[in-house]
Scaffold this motif. Structure first.
Motif, PDB file in Angstrom:
ATOM      1  N   ARG A   1       0.873  -1.170   0.000  1.00  0.00           N
ATOM      2  CA  ARG A   1       0.000   0.000   0.000  1.00  0.00           C
ATOM      3  C   ARG A   1       0.906   1.214   0.000  1.00  0.00           C
ATOM      4  NH1 ARG A   1      -4.308  -1.968   4.588  1.00  0.00           N
ATOM      5  NH2 ARG A   1      -5.312  -3.495   3.232  1.00  0.00           N
ATOM      6  N   VAL A   2       0.338   2.373  -0.252  1.00  0.00           N
ATOM      7  CA  VAL A   2       1.136   3.599  -0.260  1.00  0.00           C
ATOM      8  C   VAL A   2       1.855   3.764   1.076  1.00  0.00           C
ATOM      9  CG1 VAL A   2       1.002   6.114  -0.346  1.00  0.00           C
ATOM     10  CG2 VAL A   2      -0.210   4.752  -2.048  1.00  0.00           C
ATOM     11  N   GLU A   3       1.170   3.470   2.170  1.00  0.00           N
ATOM     12  CA  GLU A   3       1.779   3.617   3.494  1.00  0.00           C
ATOM     13  C   GLU A   3       3.009   2.727   3.645  1.00  0.00           C
ATOM     14  OE1 GLU A   3      -1.463   3.078   2.919  1.00  0.00           O
ATOM     15  OE2 GLU A   3      -2.282   5.027   3.481  1.00  0.00           O
ATOM     16  N   GLY A   4       2.945   1.517   3.107  1.00  0.00           N
ATOM     17  CA  GLY A   4       4.096   0.619   3.166  1.00  0.00           C
ATOM     18  C   GLY A   4       5.245   1.125   2.320  1.00  0.00           C
ATOM     19  N   ALA A   5       4.929   1.652   1.141  1.00  0.00           N
ATOM     20  CA  ALA A   5       5.959   2.212   0.263  1.00  0.00           C
ATOM     21  C   ALA A   5       6.607   3.432   0.915  1.00  0.00           C
ATOM     22  CB  ALA A   5       5.364   2.583  -1.087  1.00  0.00           C
ATOM     23  N   MET A   6       5.793   4.216   1.619  1.00  0.00           N
ATOM     24  CA  MET A   6       6.328   5.378   2.335  1.00  0.00           C
ATOM     25  C   MET A   6       7.387   4.926   3.336  1.00  0.00           C
ATOM     26  SD  MET A   6       2.750   7.384   3.130  1.00  0.00           S
ATOM     27  CE  MET A   6       3.424   8.168   4.580  1.00  0.00           C
ATOM     28  N   GLU A   7       7.087   3.846   4.050  1.00  0.00           N
ATOM     29  CA  GLU A   7       7.997   3.335   5.068  1.00  0.00           C
ATOM     30  C   GLU A   7       9.261   2.761   4.435  1.00  0.00           C
ATOM     31  OE1 GLU A   7       7.543   0.206   8.648  1.00  0.00           O
ATOM     32  OE2 GLU A   7       5.748   1.358   8.122  1.00  0.00           O
ATOM     33  N   VAL A   8       9.086   1.974   3.392  1.00  0.00           N
ATOM     34  CA  VAL A   8      10.230   1.324   2.739  1.00  0.00           C
ATOM     35  C   VAL A   8      11.169   2.360   2.123  1.00  0.00           C
ATOM     36  CG1 VAL A   8      10.885  -0.150   0.788  1.00  0.00           C
ATOM     37  CG2 VAL A   8       9.029  -0.836   2.305  1.00  0.00           C
TER      38      VAL A   8
ATOM     39  N   ASN B   1      11.163   5.640   2.804  1.00  0.00           N
ATOM     40  CA  ASN B   1      11.381   6.769   3.711  1.00  0.00           C
ATOM     41  C   ASN B   1      11.035   8.095   3.027  1.00  0.00           C
ATOM     42  OD1 ASN B   1      12.014   7.854   6.206  1.00  0.00           O
ATOM     43  ND2 ASN B   1      14.159   8.182   5.657  1.00  0.00           N
ATOM     44  N   LEU B   2       9.891   8.113   2.350  1.00  0.00           N
ATOM     45  CA  LEU B   2       9.392   9.304   1.660  1.00  0.00           C
ATOM     46  C   LEU B   2       7.996   9.630   2.175  1.00  0.00           C
ATOM     47  CD1 LEU B   2      10.442   8.436  -2.006  1.00  0.00           C
ATOM     48  CD2 LEU B   2      11.561  10.038  -0.449  1.00  0.00           C
ATOM     49  N   SER B   3       7.587  10.871   1.983  1.00  0.00           N
ATOM     50  CA  SER B   3       6.260  11.288   2.428  1.00  0.00           C
ATOM     51  C   SER B   3       5.181  10.802   1.470  1.00  0.00           C
ATOM     52  CB  SER B   3       6.193  12.813   2.528  1.00  0.00           C
ATOM     53  OG  SER B   3       6.195  13.384   1.229  1.00  0.00           O
ATOM     54  N   ARG B   4       3.954  10.812   1.944  1.00  0.00           N
ATOM     55  CA  ARG B   4       2.808  10.433   1.127  1.00  0.00           C
ATOM     56  C   ARG B   4       2.738  11.316  -0.124  1.00  0.00           C
ATOM     57  NH1 ARG B   4      -1.964   7.948   2.255  1.00  0.00           N
ATOM     58  NH2 ARG B   4      -1.407   7.864   4.444  1.00  0.00           N
ATOM     59  N   THR B   5       2.968  12.612   0.054  1.00  0.00           N
ATOM     60  CA  THR B   5       2.906  13.554  -1.067  1.00  0.00           C
ATOM     61  C   THR B   5       3.919  13.181  -2.146  1.00  0.00           C
ATOM     62  OG1 THR B   5       2.164  15.314   0.404  1.00  0.00           O
ATOM     63  CG2 THR B   5       3.107  15.985  -1.716  1.00  0.00           C
ATOM     64  N   VAL B   6       5.140  12.880  -1.735  1.00  0.00           N
ATOM     65  CA  VAL B   6       6.185  12.524  -2.704  1.00  0.00           C
ATOM     66  C   VAL B   6       5.826  11.227  -3.418  1.00  0.00           C
ATOM     67  CG1 VAL B   6       8.606  11.842  -2.962  1.00  0.00           C
ATOM     68  CG2 VAL B   6       7.995  13.782  -1.510  1.00  0.00           C
TER      69      VAL B   6
END
Length: 73
Positions: free
Chosen positions: A18-25, A27-32
């Motif tokens: 999910r986007v949240e998992g990709a954010m964590e992996v 280390n980028l913000s949701r916006t990016v």
């Protein structure tokens, strides 16, 4: 029959994030993340209304960043 895992715990070999998992992996913000998806730099797949980011797309995105930085030729 292979099972596609759809959880956001990067430590486990996931196939889809999910986007949240990709954010964590990454280390980028949701916006990016969403900007990169809109720009076509980060590939997604859809199943019904669900938008997921394949693990392979995360690796491709990191490779793209490395090429742009001149780290990989």
């Amino acid at each position: 029959m292979a099972t596609v895992v759809d959880r956001d715990q990067p430590g486990e070999s996931l196939l889809l994030y999910r986007v949240e998992g990709a954010m964590e992996v990454l280390n980028l913000s949701r916006t990016v993340i969403y900007e990169q998806i809109r720009a076509g730099r980060l590939r997604t797949v859809h199943q019904g209304r669900a938008c997921r980011i394949p693990a392979s797309a995360l690796r491709e995105y990191v490779a793209l960043l490395e090429r742009e930085a001149g780290g990989v030729r």
